[in-house]
Structures are given as structure tokens and as C-alpha cells.
Write an enzyme that holds these catalytic residues in place. Structure first.
Site, PDB file in Angstrom:
ATOM      1  N   PHE A 141       0.863  -1.182   0.000  1.00 39.29           N
ATOM      2  CA  PHE A 141       0.000   0.000   0.000  1.00 39.29           C
ATOM      3  C   PHE A 141       0.896   1.226   0.000  1.00 39.29           C
ATOM      4  CE2 PHE A 141      -2.558   3.444   1.585  1.00 39.29           C
ATOM      5  CZ  PHE A 141      -3.743   3.263   0.899  1.00 39.29           C
ATOM      6  N   ASP A 226       9.454   2.926   1.345  1.00 45.22           N
ATOM      7  CA  ASP A 226       8.271   3.656   1.789  1.00 45.22           C
ATOM      8  C   ASP A 226       8.120   3.450   3.296  1.00 45.22           C
ATOM      9  OD1 ASP A 226       5.817   4.647   2.456  1.00 45.22           O
ATOM     10  OD2 ASP A 226       4.711   3.686   0.818  1.00 45.22           O
ATOM     11  N   LYS A 255       2.724  10.716   7.768  1.00 42.94           N
ATOM     12  CA  LYS A 255       2.053  10.337   9.026  1.00 42.94           C
ATOM     13  C   LYS A 255       2.684  10.971  10.277  1.00 42.94           C
ATOM     14  CE  LYS A 255       0.055   5.995   7.281  1.00 42.94           C
ATOM     15  NZ  LYS A 255      -1.376   6.048   7.238  1.00 42.94           N
TER      16      LYS A 255
HETATM   17  C1  LIG Z   1       3.250   2.589   3.595  1.00 41.75           C
HETATM   18  C2  LIG Z   1       2.289   3.666   3.202  1.00 41.75           C
HETATM   19  N1  LIG Z   1       2.572   4.457   2.157  1.00 41.75           N
HETATM   20  C3  LIG Z   1       1.761   5.446   1.761  1.00 41.75           C
HETATM   21  C4  LIG Z   1       0.564   5.672   2.425  1.00 41.75           C
HETATM   22  C5  LIG Z   1      -0.343   6.764   1.951  1.00 41.75           C
HETATM   23  O1  LIG Z   1      -0.342   7.819   2.865  1.00 41.75           O
HETATM   24  P1  LIG Z   1      -1.475   8.934   2.801  1.00 41.75           P
HETATM   25  O2  LIG Z   1      -2.755   8.279   3.258  1.00 41.75           O
HETATM   26  O3  LIG Z   1      -0.993  10.006   3.752  1.00 41.75           O
HETATM   27  O4  LIG Z   1      -1.560   9.419   1.412  1.00 41.75           O
HETATM   28  C6  LIG Z   1       0.210   4.874   3.529  1.00 41.75           C
HETATM   29  C7  LIG Z   1      -1.048   5.087   4.225  1.00 41.75           C
HETATM   30  O5  LIG Z   1      -1.512   4.282   5.006  1.00 41.75           O
HETATM   31  C8  LIG Z   1       1.105   3.848   3.913  1.00 41.75           C
HETATM   32  O6  LIG Z   1       0.818   3.041   4.947  1.00 41.75           O
END
Ligand SMILES: Cc1ncc(COP(=O)(O)O)c(C=O)c1O
Length: 417
Positions: A141, A226, A255
């Protein structure tokens, strides 16, 4: 008494009818008002122990007094940037990230969310290498904007928006050999989470990230880590890549970087992956990205995380929490099929999504908040603020034990239903 039911009605009418129905079905009728530490407080004054942690945002807890004070102070001075004169909080934050992140990670780009950080890293990898192929993983994700969605690994979120960004190859997560079989000199980047969060808290083998580093080096591809969910202490280290001792070319953050107070995202990069900015300084920009308010707050969030030793706290409390949940698994093997995690990033696997939903509802009625992972509804994810106390973890465990006792006789019906 707050009329939560009327608010759900309005939520369904003006925002999201499907989610409003789901909330009502789960009996989750309460309105958030404020919070402190790991506790979320409703408009009615009810308190909930939050193991959903705002999907990973509340590492430093709700309304951390130092971070809130910093927000007030910066708001009184300057919130958004002129984008013409120099922005001190942004440059200070970039320097602080260069100091805190491992190895020779040095440059930062700032944006406002996780998906934007991923989007930027994908573009940076393409322009830097002059190649287009991206290797991504199943179950990943990375966000829901077009590029981030394209490298995510869940069909139900992707299919309605096809055709997605081209030249993306998906392989199974955790198996470096599969990357070795597809990577070549057309590959711009490999993007992986050090631990898959929404995929169900999946921890790869110890040699996975080092092998990705090696493969990228061999083929001149860039590695995007990520750490939007794992970053800022969650897994027991400030950054999860530190467990493996390897340095990515791009590190995506969001986050918890905002201290639970403000949205912010960042890509931190090695100098060799950043040379495209020399000749094209405006190639990727964001009006709100790097605003002084968010950057001042992020600096304070990083200071609080370090000074309160939150990564160590996550490691210690996480191993206690994990062991206690493993005990519960032994007592309720029909309801819990696996427990795994690192630091305070824990997944509790159940035999089916219906069972997970029922447990989440039972926990809610006992004033504990938990959610399942977005790409794997069989996993209840526990990512509380790292400031949670041992006594609060014990309260969560009591609520779990009681909920499992209620659900155990219903497991077969829930699996059939
Ligand atoms: C690993 C990871 N990358 C990217 C995102 C996307 O972040 P955002 O919801 O702030 O766009 C998330 C969101 O849960 C995530 O867990």
C-alpha cells in the site's frame, strides 16, 4: 448527550454514504473531540484506548503539549510560505532529517501526505535514471493517487481506475529472488515498504532489504523505501531500514512526521539520486509543501520522539504486547491464527474478515479502538501511540481476552456468513 446517530446521518448525506452505513452496522456511533497520550476522548466525555493510532499518525500521542505549543507559536509568526523569500523552518527540518536519517541520505522534498511523497519518489526515480520501469510488490500500500495506486498491490482499489501508470511490474513481497528475475537495465526503481503495513503487517526475511540494495546497485536502479507507516520510531528504531542496516536512495515519510498535529510528507534522498534538480529546479513542486507551520511542528515532533526515547519504548512495550498476544493466541487458537509485529506495529490474524470485524466491534464496546489492515481484512492492526503505558496495554489485553471469549462460539457462523 451528543446525537451521534444524527451526525452519521449527515456524514452519509454529505460525505460518504457507504462508510456511514458501515459505521452504523459496526455500532461505532461516537464523535471524537480531543485526546491525550493514547486516549481519544469523545464529545460525551467517553475515553477510548486508541490502538488504531490514526492509521499511524499518533506516534507521539494525541495533542502532545510541546508539539501543540510549537504549533501555536509558529501560527502566530507565519503559517504558509511566500515561496519567494527563504523559509527557515523548512531548511532547518531538511538539515535535521539529513542528520537523523541513516547513512548519506541528505536532500529533502516536502509535501503534504504519504501518497504525495511516493508520487514524488516515483517521478524522481524516473527522471534521475532516464528509465521508466518500476518494480513493486503484491499486497503493498503506497497511497491512492494515480502513481502510488499503480505501485500498490491490491486489485479492488486499482481496477476501477485502469489504465494505471504503465511499466510497473509486481512481484511477491519478501522474495528477493523474484526481484532478481525481473530487474534489468530498464529498471528505474524498486519500491518496497520495510514492513508491509496495510498488506497485513508482513515482516520480510532479514536478507530481503540488503538483497534489494545489492540488486539495485548491480543494475543502476534506485531503491525507494516507503516508511510512511514504519518511520519515526514505530518499529523500535527511528526508521525501519535501520533494522537491516541498509540505506535506500529515497526514503518516503509522512504520518507521524506531523507529530499528530499537522499533515506533512517528505522524500529524503541521497545526493547521487538528486542531481536532476541541478538543471531542473522546478521540475516537481508543491504550493503547500514545506510550509513553515508543518515544518516547525515536524522538527518538534522529531525532537520529542528522540528525547522521550520513543523508538526504544516501542521496542520494549512491543515485545511485551506481542508476547501477551501470543499467549492469547494459545488460549484462543480458533479465533487467532497468527500474531506478528516489530515494535508497536503489530498484526493479529484471524481466520476470516467477518471474525475480525466482530472482534473490532467487541473491542469498541470495551472502549478499545482497532482497525483491520486495508489490503488484508483478516489482520487486525495494533499501532497505538508509542506513549501508551504498560497499564494501558494491559487494559487492551483484558478487552481482547473478553472479546475473544464472546467471539469464540460464533467463529464458524461468522466464517460462513
Ligand atoms: C506505507 C504507506 N505508504 C503510503 C501511504 C499513503 O499515505 P497517505 O494516506 O498520507 O496518502 C500509507 C497510508 O496508510 C502507507 O501506509
Amino acid at each position: 448527550m451528543t446525537d451521534a446517530s444524527a451526525l452519521i446521518e449527515r456524514y452519509g448525506h454529505f460525505v460518504n454514504p457507504g462508510l456511514a452505513r458501515a459505521l452504523r452496522f459496526m455500532g461505532m456511533e461516537a464523535v471524537e473531540k480531543t485526546g491525550h497520550g493514547a486516549v481519544l476522548v469523545t464529545e460525551d466525555g467517553d475515553e477510548y484506548l486508541d490502538c488504531a493510532g490514526g492509521y499511524g499518525v499518533f506516534v507521539q500521542g494525541y495533542q502532545h503539549p510541546r508539539i501543540v505549543a510549537k504549533a501555536h507559536a509558529q501560527l502566530d509568526t507565519m503559517a504558509l510560505s511566500s515561496h519567494v523569500l527563504l523559509n527557515r523552518p523548512m531548511i532547518d527540518l531538511a538539515e535535521e532529517l539529513a542528520r537523523l536519517t541513516p547513512g548519506d541520505l541528505q536532500y529533502s522534498f516536502f509535501c503534504n501526505s504519504g501518497t504525495e511523497a511516493v508520487e514524488a519518489a516515483l517521478k524522481f526515480a524516473r527522471i534521475q535514471t532516464g528509465r521508466s520501469r518500476i518494480i513493486a510488490t503484491e499486497g503493498a500500500f503506497h497511497g491512492k493517487s494515480m502513481g502510488a495506486l499503480s505501485v500498490s498491490g491490491r486489485e479492488i482499489y486499482q481496477k476501477p481506475f485502469s489504465p494505471l501508470v504503465p511499466d510497473i511490474v509486481h512481484v511477491a513481497y519478501g522474495d528477493a529472488q523474484q526481484i532478481a528475475e525481473v530487474i534489468d537495465d530498464r529498471t528505474a526503481a524498486v519500491i518496497v515498504e520495510p514492513i508491509q503495513g496495510e498488506g497485513g503487517v508482513v515482516i520480510p526475511p532479514d536478507d530481503y532489504l540488503p538483497r534489494i540494495r545489492e540488486l539495485c546497485d548491480t543494475y543502476g536502479a534506485l531503491w525507494i523505501a516507503d516508511e510512511v507507516q514504519t518511520g519515526i520510531g514505530r518499529t523500535g528504531r527511528m526508521f525501519a531500514v535501520e533494522h537491516a542496516g541498509v540505506i535506500p536512495d529515497f526514503l518516503c515519510l509522512a504520518k507521524a512526521l506531523g507529530g499528530g498535529v499537522v499533515p506533512i510528507g517528505a522524500v529524503v534522498a541521497r545526493a547521487e539520486a538528486w542531481t536532476f534538480f541541478d538543471s531542473a529546479p522546478l521540475i516537481h513542486t508543491s504550493t503547500f509543501g514545506g510550509n513553515p507551520l508543518a515544518c516547525a511542528i515536524a522538527q518538534e515532533a522529531l525532537r520529542v520522539t528522540a528525547e522521550e526515547r520513543l523508538p526504544e519504548r516501542a521496542a520494549n512495550l512491543g515485545s511485551y504486547f506481542l508476547q501477551s498476544l501470543a499467549d492469547l493466541q494459545r488460549q484462543f487458537p480458533e479465533v487467532i491464527t497468527a500474531v506478528r509485529g516489530r515494535g508497536l506495529m503489530i498484526g493479529v490474524e484471524v481466520p476470516g474478515a467477518g471474525v475480525g470485524g466482530a472482534i473490532i466491534s467487541e473491542l469498541f464496546s470495551r472502549h478499545v479502538l482497532a482497525v483491520y489492515t486495508l489490503n488484508n481484512e483478516k489482520v487486525i492492526r495494533l499501532i497505538p501511540p508509542l506513549v501508551i503505558t504498560p497499564a494501558e496495554i494491559d487494559q487492551v489485553l483484558v478487552a481482547f481476552r473478553e472479546s475473544l471469549g464472546v467471539i469464540r462460539p460464533m467463529v464458524n457462523d461468522l466464517l460462513e456468513g
